[in-house]
Design a protein around this motif. Structure first.
Motif, PDB file in Angstrom:
ATOM      1  N   VAL A  17      -3.896  68.800 -29.032  1.00 37.61           N
ATOM      2  CA  VAL A  17      -2.857  69.961 -29.204  1.00 37.61           C
ATOM      3  C   VAL A  17      -1.848  69.680 -30.013  1.00 37.61           C
ATOM      4  O   VAL A  17      -1.073  70.498 -30.308  1.00 37.61           O
ATOM      5  CB  VAL A  17      -2.568  70.508 -27.774  1.00 37.61           C
ATOM      6  CG1 VAL A  17      -3.455  70.636 -26.929  1.00 37.61           C
ATOM      7  CG2 VAL A  17      -1.488  69.461 -27.136  1.00 37.61           C
ATOM      8  N   GLU A  18      -1.465  68.369 -30.690  1.00 38.74           N
ATOM      9  CA  GLU A  18      -0.318  68.210 -31.466  1.00 38.74           C
ATOM     10  C   GLU A  18      -0.518  68.935 -33.013  1.00 38.74           C
ATOM     11  O   GLU A  18      -1.535  69.237 -33.362  1.00 38.74           O
ATOM     12  CB  GLU A  18      -0.663  66.712 -32.036  1.00 38.74           C
ATOM     13  CG  GLU A  18       0.575  65.945 -31.748  1.00 38.74           C
ATOM     14  CD  GLU A  18       0.083  64.182 -32.108  1.00 38.74           C
ATOM     15  OE1 GLU A  18       0.817  63.477 -31.408  1.00 38.74           O
ATOM     16  OE2 GLU A  18      -0.835  64.091 -32.860  1.00 38.74           O
ATOM     17  N   GLY A  19       0.724  69.380 -33.235  1.00 41.76           N
ATOM     18  CA  GLY A  19       0.948  70.224 -34.418  1.00 41.76           C
ATOM     19  C   GLY A  19       0.170  71.723 -34.326  1.00 41.76           C
ATOM     20  O   GLY A  19       0.347  72.462 -35.488  1.00 41.76           O
ATOM     21  N   LEU A  20      -0.232  72.198 -33.146  1.00 40.36           N
ATOM     22  CA  LEU A  20      -0.690  73.443 -33.024  1.00 40.36           C
ATOM     23  C   LEU A  20       0.441  74.665 -33.082  1.00 40.36           C
ATOM     24  O   LEU A  20       1.325  74.208 -32.673  1.00 40.36           O
ATOM     25  CB  LEU A  20      -1.485  73.662 -31.737  1.00 40.36           C
ATOM     26  CG  LEU A  20      -2.883  73.033 -31.691  1.00 40.36           C
ATOM     27  CD1 LEU A  20      -3.387  73.366 -30.347  1.00 40.36           C
ATOM     28  CD2 LEU A  20      -3.787  73.677 -32.733  1.00 40.36           C
ATOM     29  N   SER A  21       0.136  75.764 -33.357  1.00 41.60           N
ATOM     30  CA  SER A  21       1.070  76.803 -33.484  1.00 41.60           C
ATOM     31  C   SER A  21       0.388  78.374 -33.409  1.00 41.60           C
ATOM     32  O   SER A  21      -0.827  78.268 -33.425  1.00 41.60           O
ATOM     33  CB  SER A  21       1.926  77.060 -34.749  1.00 41.60           C
ATOM     34  OG  SER A  21       1.018  76.835 -35.907  1.00 41.60           O
ATOM     35  N   GLY A  22       1.040  79.325 -33.029  1.00 36.18           N
ATOM     36  CA  GLY A  22       0.479  80.418 -32.709  1.00 36.18           C
ATOM     37  C   GLY A  22      -0.182  80.888 -31.530  1.00 36.18           C
ATOM     38  O   GLY A  22       0.237  80.192 -30.230  1.00 36.18           O
ATOM     39  N   ARG A  23      -1.175  81.662 -31.690  1.00 35.31           N
ATOM     40  CA  ARG A  23      -1.743  81.976 -30.281  1.00 35.31           C
ATOM     41  C   ARG A  23      -3.234  80.895 -30.191  1.00 35.31           C
ATOM     42  O   ARG A  23      -3.962  81.037 -31.104  1.00 35.31           O
ATOM     43  CB  ARG A  23      -2.230  83.385 -30.623  1.00 35.31           C
ATOM     44  CG  ARG A  23      -2.828  84.138 -29.196  1.00 35.31           C
ATOM     45  CD  ARG A  23      -2.973  85.623 -29.439  1.00 35.31           C
ATOM     46  NE  ARG A  23      -2.967  86.121 -28.089  1.00 35.31           N
ATOM     47  CZ  ARG A  23      -4.284  86.894 -27.665  1.00 35.31           C
ATOM     48  NH1 ARG A  23      -4.928  87.270 -28.630  1.00 35.31           N
ATOM     49  NH2 ARG A  23      -4.404  87.054 -26.238  1.00 35.31           N
ATOM     50  N   VAL A  24      -3.192  80.533 -28.899  1.00 30.97           N
ATOM     51  CA  VAL A  24      -4.318  79.689 -28.644  1.00 30.97           C
ATOM     52  C   VAL A  24      -5.154  79.979 -27.499  1.00 30.97           C
ATOM     53  O   VAL A  24      -4.716  80.505 -26.527  1.00 30.97           O
ATOM     54  CB  VAL A  24      -3.625  78.198 -28.414  1.00 30.97           C
ATOM     55  CG1 VAL A  24      -4.705  77.202 -27.934  1.00 30.97           C
ATOM     56  CG2 VAL A  24      -2.870  77.523 -29.693  1.00 30.97           C
ATOM     57  N   PHE A  75     -12.622  88.933 -26.078  1.00 29.79           N
ATOM     58  CA  PHE A  75     -11.535  89.030 -26.890  1.00 29.79           C
ATOM     59  C   PHE A  75     -12.052  89.631 -28.295  1.00 29.79           C
ATOM     60  O   PHE A  75     -13.251  89.459 -28.549  1.00 29.79           O
ATOM     61  CB  PHE A  75     -11.187  87.687 -27.212  1.00 29.79           C
ATOM     62  CG  PHE A  75     -10.686  87.119 -26.123  1.00 29.79           C
ATOM     63  CD1 PHE A  75      -9.561  87.390 -25.279  1.00 29.79           C
ATOM     64  CD2 PHE A  75     -11.229  85.952 -25.584  1.00 29.79           C
ATOM     65  CE1 PHE A  75      -9.164  86.689 -24.125  1.00 29.79           C
ATOM     66  CE2 PHE A  75     -10.889  85.194 -24.505  1.00 29.79           C
ATOM     67  CZ  PHE A  75      -9.795  85.884 -23.693  1.00 29.79           C
ATOM     68  N   PRO A  76     -11.161  90.479 -29.092  1.00 29.95           N
ATOM     69  CA  PRO A  76     -11.759  91.061 -30.473  1.00 29.95           C
ATOM     70  C   PRO A  76     -11.970  90.026 -31.532  1.00 29.95           C
ATOM     71  O   PRO A  76     -11.168  88.667 -31.269  1.00 29.95           O
ATOM     72  CB  PRO A  76     -10.439  91.911 -30.721  1.00 29.95           C
ATOM     73  CG  PRO A  76      -9.630  92.026 -29.637  1.00 29.95           C
ATOM     74  CD  PRO A  76     -10.147  90.965 -28.571  1.00 29.95           C
ATOM     75  N   ASN A  77     -12.275  90.187 -32.556  1.00 28.40           N
ATOM     76  CA  ASN A  77     -12.620  89.152 -33.634  1.00 28.40           C
ATOM     77  C   ASN A  77     -11.219  88.887 -34.130  1.00 28.40           C
ATOM     78  O   ASN A  77     -10.364  89.809 -34.173  1.00 28.40           O
ATOM     79  CB  ASN A  77     -13.408  89.915 -34.703  1.00 28.40           C
ATOM     80  CG  ASN A  77     -14.949  90.336 -34.258  1.00 28.40           C
ATOM     81  OD1 ASN A  77     -15.402  89.877 -33.272  1.00 28.40           O
ATOM     82  ND2 ASN A  77     -15.399  91.021 -35.370  1.00 28.40           N
ATOM     83  N   GLY A  78     -11.161  87.783 -34.615  1.00 27.94           N
ATOM     84  CA  GLY A  78      -9.738  87.084 -35.095  1.00 27.94           C
ATOM     85  C   GLY A  78      -8.710  87.067 -34.311  1.00 27.94           C
ATOM     86  O   GLY A  78      -7.578  87.375 -34.721  1.00 27.94           O
ATOM     87  N   SER A  79      -8.843  87.083 -33.016  1.00 27.28           N
ATOM     88  CA  SER A  79      -7.880  87.062 -31.941  1.00 27.28           C
ATOM     89  C   SER A  79      -6.597  85.851 -31.862  1.00 27.28           C
ATOM     90  O   SER A  79      -5.840  85.986 -31.446  1.00 27.28           O
ATOM     91  CB  SER A  79      -8.243  87.202 -30.597  1.00 27.28           C
ATOM     92  OG  SER A  79      -8.760  88.526 -30.399  1.00 27.28           O
ATOM     93  N   PHE A  80      -7.443  84.722 -32.577  1.00 22.70           N
ATOM     94  CA  PHE A  80      -6.685  83.408 -31.977  1.00 22.70           C
ATOM     95  C   PHE A  80      -6.538  82.558 -33.235  1.00 22.70           C
ATOM     96  O   PHE A  80      -7.315  82.586 -34.291  1.00 22.70           O
ATOM     97  CB  PHE A  80      -7.366  82.367 -31.069  1.00 22.70           C
ATOM     98  CG  PHE A  80      -7.398  83.201 -29.768  1.00 22.70           C
ATOM     99  CD1 PHE A  80      -6.358  83.174 -28.764  1.00 22.70           C
ATOM    100  CD2 PHE A  80      -8.644  83.987 -29.195  1.00 22.70           C
ATOM    101  CE1 PHE A  80      -6.362  83.929 -27.562  1.00 22.70           C
ATOM    102  CE2 PHE A  80      -8.689  84.623 -28.209  1.00 22.70           C
ATOM    103  CZ  PHE A  80      -7.594  84.235 -27.203  1.00 22.70           C
ATOM    104  N   ASP A  81      -5.437  81.801 -33.286  1.00 24.47           N
ATOM    105  CA  ASP A  81      -4.898  80.775 -34.597  1.00 24.47           C
ATOM    106  C   ASP A  81      -5.727  79.638 -34.130  1.00 24.47           C
ATOM    107  O   ASP A  81      -5.955  78.865 -35.129  1.00 24.47           O
ATOM    108  CB  ASP A  81      -3.474  80.755 -34.530  1.00 24.47           C
ATOM    109  CG  ASP A  81      -2.599  81.801 -34.829  1.00 24.47           C
ATOM    110  OD1 ASP A  81      -2.999  82.371 -35.802  1.00 24.47           O
ATOM    111  OD2 ASP A  81      -1.936  82.362 -34.036  1.00 24.47           O
TER     112      ASP A  81
END
Length: 179
Positions: A17-24, A75-81
């Motif tokens: 999980v190191e360096g992750l950002s946004g919605r996971v 979930f909809p398409n493209g929902s997560f970073d």
């Protein structure tokens, strides 16, 4: 699992999980052992087992927990970073379908991060995994010791950008992006 953590699983989870950002999206949260950096704005953690989700709820304040199957994500398409899966795909009935769903819910440029035990590249160890898998699978929620995960990820429309083998090549840390 505590002894396995001492052997390096805890460090591997941290690296995952190191360096992750946004919605996971965290697939197969289990009892909720992952901890995310502050750069992650939100985490949705899913599992198919309601008892595990209940246990995770005590460890994971601020995380949205849902009962869901990676093979049919709600979930909809493209929902997560980013999508994170730690020791999950060994138990997914149709891993290609699960990986296709992950690819669908990742935004363009998003990352898949996997930590999985895998089929050994050493023939003797691989044969042993083949022999043990039927019994192990019954004891460990369907876990397949001999699953060859890397080709599955690549065949599902991902390009692996980082790969590290651990524990004598029995565990793979992967970062992949949709192509």
């Amino acid at each position: 699992m505590v002894p396995v953590g001492w052997l390096g699983l805890d460090r591997a989870r941290h690296r995952l999980v190191e360096g992750l950002s946004g919605r996971v999206l965290e697939v197969g949260t289990g009892t909720g052992l992952l901890s995310y950096p502050p750069s992650v704005s939100s985490v949705v953690a899913i599992d198919i087992d309601p008892e595990l989700l209940d246990r995770a709820s005590h460890r994971r304040p601020g995380v949205t927990l849902m009962r869901a199957d990676v093979q049919q994500l709600p979930f909809p398409n493209g929902s997560f970073d980013a999508v994170v899966a730690c020791l999950v795909f060994c138990t997914v009935e149709d891993p290609a379908r699960g990986l296709a769903e992950i690819r669908r819910v990742l935004r363009p440029g998003g990352q898949l991060r996997l930590l999985e035990h895998v089929r050994s590249p050493h023939p003797t160890v691989a044969r042993l995994q083949d022999r043990l898998t039927p019994v192990w699978s019954r004891l460990a929620m369907g876990c397949q010791l001999n699953r060859d995960t890397v080709p599955l990820v690549e065949a599902s429309g991902f390009r692996i950008t980082h790969r590290a083998q651990r524990l004598r090549e029995l565990v793979e840390e992967l970062v992949a992006v949709p192509v």
